[in-house]
Scaffold this active site. Structure first.
Site: not given
Length: 381
Positions: A353-356
């Site tokens: 995802g965009c955060t990891g």
């Protein structure tokens, strides 16, 4: 009482009346060897930092300056003399470059971020708190909090840079908090919040203490210090900071060989702030509190964690459509987390995802999967 002693007493009294302070002034050392900008720039930095609050002692070539100077032949002799003066109490702290700390000690930097002009503590920037990355980042947190408190930040807000090991670090710190360690977490300025800090948070200083590993912290320090100069002259910030570690008593502050006069001057002021704020006391208190919160046991539970399926083949259940996303698993644990779910009959895939990293499962399996991942110590509560 000797005439010299009487004269010294009267001199101190005169200085106290002049400055309004009746406390003895700290002595901050500065080694002048090794700078890529020459010794004259180091003397210029000392002049910029000159203050009635503390005395500056140069260690290096004689040069031309008004400061007390201890003459040494080279940086090796300079570091030896610096250590002698610190250990004897003749110096309260010293600013130097290219210094080797023992394993278990790393430096806590201090920068000014461009978006808001806020100060940000980078924990850490040189040295090594531990050989294991996650263990080091947990210990870096304790060191960063100790420095923040010595700078009179009474309840520092901690953020964890979103790098490998961040989720495991968060998991351990939250368990330490449950065990009584008084850590306060910051929230990312991004809409989804959370303690994981992104690049935006670095620029805005969304937290007081930014936790990272030393190599990443070193890179960030160089960028924050020299992004306006092209890289060959560090012009902003307070340098790479004091070496902090459990039981470590020397107040050695690091600058780079590329550090310019403004940074060196700020490093001398940073050293004074830390001496005045009694870093040694705060560090002792923080490591004691962390120990009482079972820091090392919690670190071992995570870093020595062996998935129950280690050493055996685990076959994935029949493939399903997976649209449910579970965040919070560290990238270093991702494969084991998948196998853990497979072993319990849940089909899962990895994603990013965009955060990891994320674990993808069938929507109806999300809640059960989260509970299983918590039980396996793959995600924090």
């Amino acid at each position: 009482m000797s005439k010299k002693l009487i004269a010294d007493v009267f001199l101190e009294a005169a200085k106290a009346l002049e400055t309004g302070s009746f406390l003895s002034k700290p002595k901050i050392g500065l080694t002048t060897f090794g700078s890529e900008h020459g010794q004259e720039m180091m003397i210029q930095a000392a002049n910029l930092a000159k203050s009635d609050l503390f005395d500056i002692v140069l260690i290096g070539d004689p040069g031309e300056s008004e400061f007390e100077t201890i003459v040494v032949a080279d940086d090796k002799e300079g570091h030896k003399k610096m250590e002698e003066l610190l250990d004897s109490g003749e110096l309260d702290a010293c600013v130097t470059m290219h210094y080797d700390f023992p394993i278990g000690v790393s430096t806590v930097g201090r920068v000014v971020t461009p978006a808001r002009g806020r100060e940000l503590i980078l924990a850490t920037t040189t040295g090594t708190s531990a050989l294991n990355r996650v263990e080091a980042m947990v210990k870096n947190t304790v060191a960063g909090i100790a420095v923040a408190k010595s700078l009179n930040i009474k309840e520092p807000k901690v953020g964890i840079l979103n790098i490998d090991g961040a989720k495991q670090t968060e998991q351990i710190l939250k368990k330490m908090r449950d065990n009584g360690y008084p850590v306060s977490f910051a929230e990312s300025m991004r809409a989804d919040g959370g303690v994981a800090m992104r690049g935006n948070d670095l620029l805005q200083a969304s937290c007081d203490v930014m936790v990272t590993d030393s190599l990443t912290g070193n890179l960030l320090m160089k960028l924050f210090s020299s992004y306006t100069t092209g890289g060959d002259y560090e012009a902003m910030g307070y340098g790479y900071g004091p070496g902090v570690g459990e039981g470590y008593g020397r107040k050695v502050f690091i600058i780079s060989r590329a550090s310019g006069a403004p940074v060196v001057a700020n490093a001398l002021k940073y050293a004074y702030d830390i001496v005045k704020g009694n870093l040694e006391k705060h560090a002792k208190e923080e490591y004691s509190l962390a120990g009482k919160a079972n820091m090392m046991d919690l670190i071992r539970q995570v870093t020595d964690k062996k998935s129950e399926n280690k050493g055996e083949e685990v076959t994935a259940p029949p493939k399903e459509v997976v649209t449910g996303a579970i965040a919070g698993v560290d990238v270093l644990d991702l494969d084991d987390a998948l196998k853990h779910l497979w072993k319990h009959g849940i089909y899962a895939e990895s994603g990013m995802g965009c955060t990891g990293p994320i674990v993808m499962v069938k929507e109806s399996n999300v809640d059960k999967s989260i509970e299983l991942l918590k039980e396996g110590n793959f995600v924090a509560d």
